[in-house]
Scaffold this active site. Structure first.
Site, PDB file in Angstrom:
ATOM      1  N   HIS A   1       0.806  -1.215   0.000  1.00  0.00           N
ATOM      2  CA  HIS A   1       0.000   0.000   0.000  1.00  0.00           C
ATOM      3  C   HIS A   1       0.844   1.272   0.000  1.00  0.00           C
ATOM      4  O   HIS A   1       0.319   2.370   0.086  1.00  0.00           O
ATOM      5  CB  HIS A   1      -0.963   0.000   1.198  1.00  0.00           C
ATOM      6  CG  HIS A   1      -2.043  -1.038   1.073  1.00  0.00           C
ATOM      7  ND1 HIS A   1      -3.064  -1.164   1.975  1.00  0.00           N
ATOM      8  CD2 HIS A   1      -2.249  -2.003   0.141  1.00  0.00           C
ATOM      9  CE1 HIS A   1      -3.866  -2.168   1.599  1.00  0.00           C
ATOM     10  NE2 HIS A   1      -3.375  -2.689   0.499  1.00  0.00           N
ATOM     11  N   GLY A   2       2.164   1.129  -0.053  1.00  0.00           N
ATOM     12  CA  GLY A   2       3.027   2.302  -0.142  1.00  0.00           C
ATOM     13  C   GLY A   2       3.667   2.666   1.175  1.00  0.00           C
ATOM     14  O   GLY A   2       3.629   1.911   2.151  1.00  0.00           O
TER      15      GLY A   2
END
Ligand SMILES: *[C@@H]1O[C@H](CO)[C@@H](O)[C@H](O)[C@H]1NC(C)=O
Ligand SMILES: *[C@@H]1O[C@H](CO)[C@@H](O)[C@H](O)[C@H]1NC(C)=O
Ligand SMILES: *[C@@H]1O[C@H](CO)[C@@H](O)[C@H](O)[C@H]1NC(C)=O
Ligand SMILES: CC(=O)N[C@H]1CO[C@H](CO)[C@@H](O)[C@@H]1O
Length: 449
Positions: A281-282
């Protein structure tokens, strides 16, 4: 005459002083050498195989790990060895530093495997492998920590054995008289309340939940680690930081099903450099301010990051109703490939179906983006700041983001104040210049000092 007398007195005193000093030096260094020999005579290396571990991947080696730790813990600068060529099945365990000497090395070259049978987990535990209350602890080596998490990832986990552990006669016999896995999914490797933590070289894969967590730690150094779990494994953050200060994360590869690095409340002086992220998700600060809590995060640098096929690139996420602040953040040299939303601040973050609207918020200020380049699939830039407490001091410098499809999308800004240091592609015209007329800051609620 007087003069030569003085000189001879002087020489006499000097000789006396030197001889006293040198005899002391000899005695002192002799005891030191003896002391050193004594330390050397007892090799401070504690191999789990010498404490009864089988290392066959089936027998329960928890007891051996406990015993080896208890021995290593008594000796300053000792080494506990988990040797290569063996697989150790270990149940939830705590390597506690209470009454331990400092500076212990946990040399991990073999593989540590989590049990998948419910009885091993009791009524639930927050972590599988825990290191707690230590002063200078190092985990290093080429070894692997394998959470065998797939049995936990389904919504209603049952005791179906994983494909990876089909021949587990002993496991199956225990499963026979047990039910389901507990609903609390453990973090694979957690450090708590420790100072001077180093984690280097190892691989952590398929965690049940977060792979590596630091809570209430100071002076943390993580380098050359590999985190690996599938992009669709739920809540499997790579590295999670909470209430921790002076943390450096360097040269690591993080592939997981949630945030690659998640920086939570109470963190300051965080430096992340040369990390590859994806799937996942970063890189995230937050979520913060959940259930009206106060959150403080300050002085974060995230640089030289590559992300591919992730949900976000660099993100700050806060819940409505929270308080406290996020300040002084620098994201630089961020290379994105097919990332949904590369740059995002979301002060309306909601991870359940519906969240209450609220005027209070975690204040977000002095957020700098320098040299963010590559491709996006959904939106290049998304700043959704609080109506009551706008984001301030956002700067954008050298931003070049292209849609990976043919249709370009314009950036979105809401109550976001700052400046463009250079032209950007696409143009971020939606950023409000200067400062909001009324900042709405509730000074006590948002103050973090
Ligand atoms: C990380 O570990 C996974 C699983 O063991 C492996 O497939 C992958 O090649 C490793 N990546 C790096 C960069 O070492
Ligand atoms: C901010 O954090 C860095 C480490 O990333 C540290 O070197 C620096 O001293 C910190 N700055 C302040 C003002 O504390
Ligand atoms: C919160 O406010 C938004 C925008 O004004 C509105 O659309 C939404 O329905 C509100 N949500 C709740 C739970 O009241
Ligand atoms: C084929 C094989 O590896 N069988 C092993 C499965 O596990 C049991 C219990 O540990 C061993 O006894 C078998 O040899």
């Amino acid at each position: 005459m007087i003069c030569s007398m003085k000189l001879s007195t002087f020489i006499l005193i000097t000789v006396t002083v030197i001889s006293i000093w040198s005899s002391c030096f000899e005695r002192c260094s002799a005891t030191e050498t003896k002391h050193w020999r004594k330390l050397k005579a007892v090799p401070a290396i504690y191999n789990v195989l010498d404490y009864g571990a089988k290392g066959d991947g089936h027998a329960d080696d928890t007891k051996a790990f406990d015993l080896a730790w208890a021995a290593a813990c008594k000796m300053e600068a000792s080494t506990m060895v988990v040797p290569s060529g063996s697989i150790f099945l270990v149940k939830p365990i705590s390597f506690s530093g209470l009454n331990c000497e400092p500076n212990i090395v946990f040399q991990l070259d073999g593989k540590i495997l989590a049990p998948t049978y419910p009885a091993a987990w009791g009524s639930g535990t927050l972590q599988w492998l825990e290191f707690t209350k230590l002063n200078k602890i190092t985990i290093k080596g080429k070894g692997v920590i394998d959470g065998q998490g797939s049995v936990w990832w389904n919504d209603s986990p049952t005791n179906n054995p994983t494909s990876e552990s089909t021949n587990t006669t002993s496991q199956l016999s225990i499963q026979a008289n047990s039910g389901k896995l507990p609903s609390t999914k453990p973090t694979a490797l957690r450090f708590y309340g420790s100072n001077g933590v180093t984690v280097t070289g190892i691989t952590i894969k398929n965690s049940q939940q977060t792979h590596l967590k630091f809570d209430s730690c100071t002076n943390v150094h993580v380098s050359n680690i590999n985190v690996s779990s599938p992009g669709d494994s739920p809540n499997t953050d790579g590295i999670h930081l909470q209430n921790s200060q002076d943390v450096g994360i360097y040269s690591s590869t993080l592939a997981c099903g949630d945030d690659c690095v998640s920086i939570q409340s109470g963190c300051s002086n965080i430096y992340v450099d040369n990390v590859n992220c994806g799937p996942g998700h970063g890189m995230s600060i937050g979520s913060l301010g959940r259930e009206n809590t106060k959150a403080c995060v300050t002085n974060v640098t995230i640089r030289d990051i590559t992300l591919q096929d992730t949900l976000t690139g660099v993100r700050i996420k806060t819940h409505q109703g929270g308080s406290g602040s996020v300040q002084d953040v620098m994201f630089s040299n961020i290379q994105v490939s097919r990332v949904e939303t590369p740059i995002i601040i979301d002060q309306y973050y909601c991870d359940k179906g519906k969240c209450q609207n609220d005027t209070s918020a975690v204040a977000v200020s002095n957020i700098h983006y320098i040299n963010v380049k590559g491709t996006y699939t959904k939106k290049p830039v998304y700043f959704a700041c609080s109506d009551n407490l706008p984001c301030t001091g956002i700067t954008l410098d050298t931003i070049q983001l292209q849609s990976s499809s043919s249709s370009e999308v314009v950036p979105f800004c809401w109550e976001a104040y700052g400046e463009l240091k250079t032209k950007t592609a696409p143009p971020v015209d939606c950023l409000d210049k200067g400062n909001p007329s009324s900042t709405g800051i509730h000074s006590n609620k948002n103050s973090c000092s």
